[in-house]
Structure formats: C-alpha cells, structure tokens
Write an enzyme that holds these catalytic residues in place. Structure first.
Site, PDB file in Angstrom:
ATOM      1  N   SER A  47       0.801  -1.226   0.000  1.00 22.19           N
ATOM      2  CA  SER A  47       0.000   0.000   0.000  1.00 22.19           C
ATOM      3  C   SER A  47       0.831   1.271   0.000  1.00 22.19           C
ATOM      4  O   SER A  47       0.320   2.342  -0.303  1.00 22.19           O
ATOM      5  CB  SER A  47      -0.924   0.016   1.221  1.00 22.19           C
ATOM      6  OG  SER A  47      -0.159  -0.131   2.404  1.00 22.19           O
ATOM      7  N   ASP A 349      -4.730   7.534   7.890  1.00 21.99           N
ATOM      8  CA  ASP A 349      -5.822   6.690   8.381  1.00 21.99           C
ATOM      9  C   ASP A 349      -5.380   5.779   9.524  1.00 21.99           C
ATOM     10  O   ASP A 349      -6.096   4.849   9.875  1.00 21.99           O
ATOM     11  CB  ASP A 349      -6.399   5.856   7.230  1.00 21.99           C
ATOM     12  CG  ASP A 349      -5.344   4.970   6.583  1.00 21.99           C
ATOM     13  OD1 ASP A 349      -4.189   4.962   7.059  1.00 21.99           O
ATOM     14  OD2 ASP A 349      -5.658   4.276   5.597  1.00 21.99           O
ATOM     15  N   HIS A 352      -1.590   4.349   7.104  1.00 19.03           N
ATOM     16  CA  HIS A 352      -0.862   4.948   5.983  1.00 19.03           C
ATOM     17  C   HIS A 352      -0.650   6.433   6.226  1.00 19.03           C
ATOM     18  O   HIS A 352      -1.388   7.038   7.007  1.00 19.03           O
ATOM     19  CB  HIS A 352      -1.658   4.741   4.689  1.00 19.03           C
ATOM     20  CG  HIS A 352      -2.053   3.319   4.461  1.00 19.03           C
ATOM     21  ND1 HIS A 352      -3.327   2.849   4.715  1.00 19.03           N
ATOM     22  CD2 HIS A 352      -1.331   2.256   4.060  1.00 19.03           C
ATOM     23  CE1 HIS A 352      -3.377   1.559   4.459  1.00 19.03           C
ATOM     24  NE2 HIS A 352      -2.179   1.156   4.063  1.00 19.03           N
TER      25      HIS A 352
END
Ligand SMILES: *[C@@H]1O[C@H](CO)[C@@H](O)[C@H](O)[C@H]1NC(C)=O
Ligand SMILES: *[C@@H]1O[C@H](CO)[C@@H](O)[C@H](O)[C@H]1NC(C)=O
Ligand SMILES: *[C@@H]1O[C@H](CO)[C@@H](O)[C@H](O)[C@H]1NC(C)=O
Ligand SMILES: *[C@@H]1O[C@H](CO)[C@@H](O)[C@H](O)[C@H]1NC(C)=O
Ligand SMILES: *[C@@H]1O[C@H](CO)[C@@H](O)[C@H](O)[C@H]1NC(C)=O
Length: 377
Positions: A47, A349, A352
């Site tokens: 990610s 969040d 991340h």
C-alpha cells in the site's frame, strides 16, 4: 558585567554543517532525478506504492474503503486506490524523473509506456502458500511479491510481441522492489503472534525480498534497482492502539513502541546486509537501499519545523476515538470524521501516511538516493 564570548570556530563549524545537512534534506531541485534519464519505472510492493491494483481485485479489494472517498480527496478529488488522501512517494519519484504517474498493472487498457506499477495494497513479501504453512492468513490479497513478479513476466511477454526483443538490459529503467514485509508482520500481529514470535520471520522475509531483487536482475535485465526498507510502524496509530499499555517502559523517547520499532530496525539491518551480498554478486548492477526508516523518523522528529502539527504526530487524520484517533472497528471512511487539514498530519488513516508526509519522505529519499544511483557514471 557580562563578558562577550566570541563563538568558537568549532561551534561555527557545527552550526554550518547542521545547516548544510538541513538544506540537504530540502530539495532545491524537485526534478533532481531528471539527470538519470529514466524512461520507465517498474515498481513492486504494497500500500505504500499501490496506485490502484487492490481495488481492481474482486471481491475483496474492490470492497475496501480505499476505493472510496475520503481516500484521494486532497489531490485527485476521487478515490484512485491509493491508500492516502493524495499522492504517494512513487508519484513524487515518477514526477521527479520527469515521468507521468505509473498506471496500475490491473487497469485494463492502460498505457504502460513509462513503466508499470505492480504493487498491491495488503501484499506480503511471503507467498500465500508459505504464509499458510506459518498459519498466517492474508485477508486482503494473495498478490504477494512473487505474484507481482510473475505479472512482470506476463507484461514483458505481451510488450515484446509488440516491440520485439526484451532480453536486452534495461539501461534506462528504474526498478523499485519493495518496501514490502510490513503486512507480513501486521497480519501476524493481528492473528495473535507476539513480537518475539514475529521476529523469527525476519530472515525469511528478507530472503523473499532478496530473491525478488535477484529475479529483476536475472530475468528482467535490471541494472538499477532501489530496495526500500520497512517503515517504523511503532509510531503508527494502528500499532500504538493495538499494543497500548500503561507500562511506560514500552515506549521510546518519541512515544513510539520500542519493540515494534526494534523489529523494524532489525529487519532493515538484515535487508541492508542482503543488499551488500547482492552488490558483491552483481557488481555491474547499481543496487540502492532506500532508507524509509530514517526518512520517516526525520519527519517525525522535525514535524513542527516541516509544517506538521506537533500534537497530532501520532493521531490519524481520518479516524475516531482513543488516544490516537484510531479504532480498528471504525476505520477511515466517509462515515468517520476527517481532519480539516490533512497537510498538518503525518498519519492519514492510522496505517498509511498523508500526501504531505509522503511528499517530504520522497524529497528526503531522492536526495539520499541520487548520488548512489550513479546516474552520471
Ligand atoms: C510534475 O508535477 C508538477 C506539479 O504537480 C506538474 O506541473 C508536472 O506536469 C508534473 N510532471 C509530469 C512529467 O507529470
Ligand atoms: C487467497 O487464496 C486462497 C486459496 O489459495 C483463497 O481461499 C483466499 O480466498 C484468497 N484470498 C484472497 C484475499 O483473495
Ligand atoms: C492458527 O492461528 C489461529 C489464530 O489466528 C489459532 O486459533 C489456531 O489455533 C492456529 N493453528 C495452529 C495449527 O497453530
Ligand atoms: C491503564 O490504567 C488505567 C487506570 O488505572 C486503566 O483504566 C486502563 O484500562 C489501563 N490501560 C491499559 C491499556 O492497561
Ligand atoms: C471502537 O468502536 C466500537 C464500535 O463503534 C466501539 O464499540 C468501541 O468502544 C470503540 N473503541 C474505542 C477504544 O474507542
């Protein structure tokens, strides 16, 4: 009477050199990778790097919050599959190389003239069958590093049908293999492993990254490979919440989790040793370690100076509840409050980082990597 003390030459030297060090981390030329003349970038990972692959995987990936606002709100104004409010480090690296954003491999009919982004959010360094043997389940995706490298092979085969020979060395291509491994640890923690148990996975994870690097060199002709480490996730709201304790000895001077960050340091140390071995094995290939750990801690330690809100360093911008504005059963989504100024937060969040943090990290990393890439050699 106060007497006048002239500043000693040594102090001057210290002041000047710390100023120079400071400047060094403030890129004056945002396009500094231009001198490398990269025509393509191929990147693999999770990610930290995914620009839209996971959300194109059905059914699990497409159902994740990453496919919806507020993800993407700051820059794109819609969700792209990037796990942030805006751009990622790879976007800034592509831009600094004079290239457009890299399309995700799973985007049908996309143009891949300037490379491909094979990274998948949630991806592990270890393949699914190995995780299964370790009784670890990846609940998001089976597109591990190995699967992504298989995609590269498919991509080159279909590209070579159009353009001819592909066995030639990729002289003007940058390969970025990783950072990957963070999710192997995350899933292990979530599924009840202790930190010492998880530490036992380090050699296997580093070996998986090492064999990935070997594969891009041997099979895909890479001559410039960047290998990022893993992020110090002991400062992230998700781990700070998960491992929260009243035992103050669990925290370092930053207020981050000592044991988690030592695990990360140990992983990165082993990874750098593996890179040294690869350099001896392939003396003609430029292999550069990309120090996400130092880049992140530089931001964390200089947060206020860099325009972040010092009191929110360990809080998620998009999230709710607890000491870290994070609750695992109430993850970032349109149903959860978003801070009015994501640019002042490091964490987006809880898992991340924000675009603002990624931008700073990319600047630091580019400055650090540029001389090591030997672009003029
Ligand atoms: C790089 O980013 C700048 C600022 O967003 C933009 O103006 C420029 O067109 C980008 N370069 C490329 C090659 O996309
Ligand atoms: C991964 O593969 C296994 C079987 O190999 C499957 O049961 C599982 O659903 C897959 N996971 C995801 C997230 O697609
Ligand atoms: C595998 O892990 C689960 C928890 O995620 C645990 O309940 C189960 O007992 C473990 N199985 C084995 C064989 O260790
Ligand atoms: C910490 O201590 C407080 C007060 O004694 C208690 O309410 C809380 O549950 C404790 N938290 C943890 C994570 O142990
Ligand atoms: C997290 O959210 C759940 C569901 O709304 C709630 O029951 C729980 O108390 C919350 N936990 C914390 C620590 O705020």
């Amino acid at each position: 009477m106060a007497s006048f003390h002239p500043v000693s030459p040594l102090l001057w030297l210290t002041l000047i050199s710390s100023f120079l060090l400071f400047l060094q981390h403030h890129p004056s030329n945002a396009n500094s990778l231009i001198t490398c003349h990269f025509e393509k970038i191929y990147t693999f990972g999770n990610s930290l790097t995914d620009t839209g692959n996971l959300i194109r995987e059905k059914p699990v990936g497409a159902a994740t919050g990453y496919a919806r606002l507020p993800y993407g709100e700051t820059f794109f104004k819609h969700a792209t599959g990037r796990c942030s409010d805006g751009r990622l480090m790879i976007d800034f690296i592509a831009n600094a190389s004079g290239l457009p954003f890299l399309n995700p491999y799973l985007k049908k009919d996309a143009k891949f003239r300037h490379g491909v982004n094979f990274a998948v959010a949630g991806a592990t360094a270890l393949p699914e069958n190995v995780l299964t043997k370790l009784n670890i389940t990846n609940t998001l995706t089976n597109s591990s590093l190995q699967v992504q490298l298989d995609w590269m092979s498919k991509h080159l085969n279909s590209a070579s049908k159009i353009k001819g020979d592909c066995s030639e060395k990729q002289k003007t291509t940058l390969f970025i293999v990783g950072g990957i491994g963070g999710n192997d640890y995350n899933f292990a923690f979530q599924q009840g492993r202790t930190i010492p148990e998880v530490q036992l996975l380090v050699p296997e994870l580093v070996a998986a990254t090492k064999s990935g690097v070997r594969r891009v060199i041997m099979s895909y002709g890479a001559v410039r490979v960047v290998v990022p480490g893993v992020l110090p996730t002991g400062c992230n709201p998700i781990h700070l919440t998960f491992f929260q304790t009243n035992d103050s000895s669990a925290y370092d001077k930053r207020g981050c989790l000592k044991e988690v960050n030592s695990l990360v340091s140990y992983h990165n140390k082993k990874l750098q040793e593996a890179i040294q071995e690869l350099k001896r094995e392939y003396p003609d290939v430029v292999i550069v370690y990309s120090d996400l750990e130092r880049a992140f801690l530089w931001i964390f330690d200089n947060a206020e100076h860099l325009g972040f809100d010092g009191d929110s360093k360990q809080k998620a911008c998009c999230g709710i509840g607890g000491d870290y504005n994070f609750n695992y059963t109430n993850l970032c989504s349109s149903k959860v409050p978003v801070c009015p100024n994501p640019n002042q937060f490091i964490s987006w969040d809880g898992l991340h980082l924000t675009e603002a943090a990624y931008k700073r990290m990319a600047g630091w990393l580019i400055d650090d990597m540029l001389p090591k890439l030997q672009c003029h050699a």
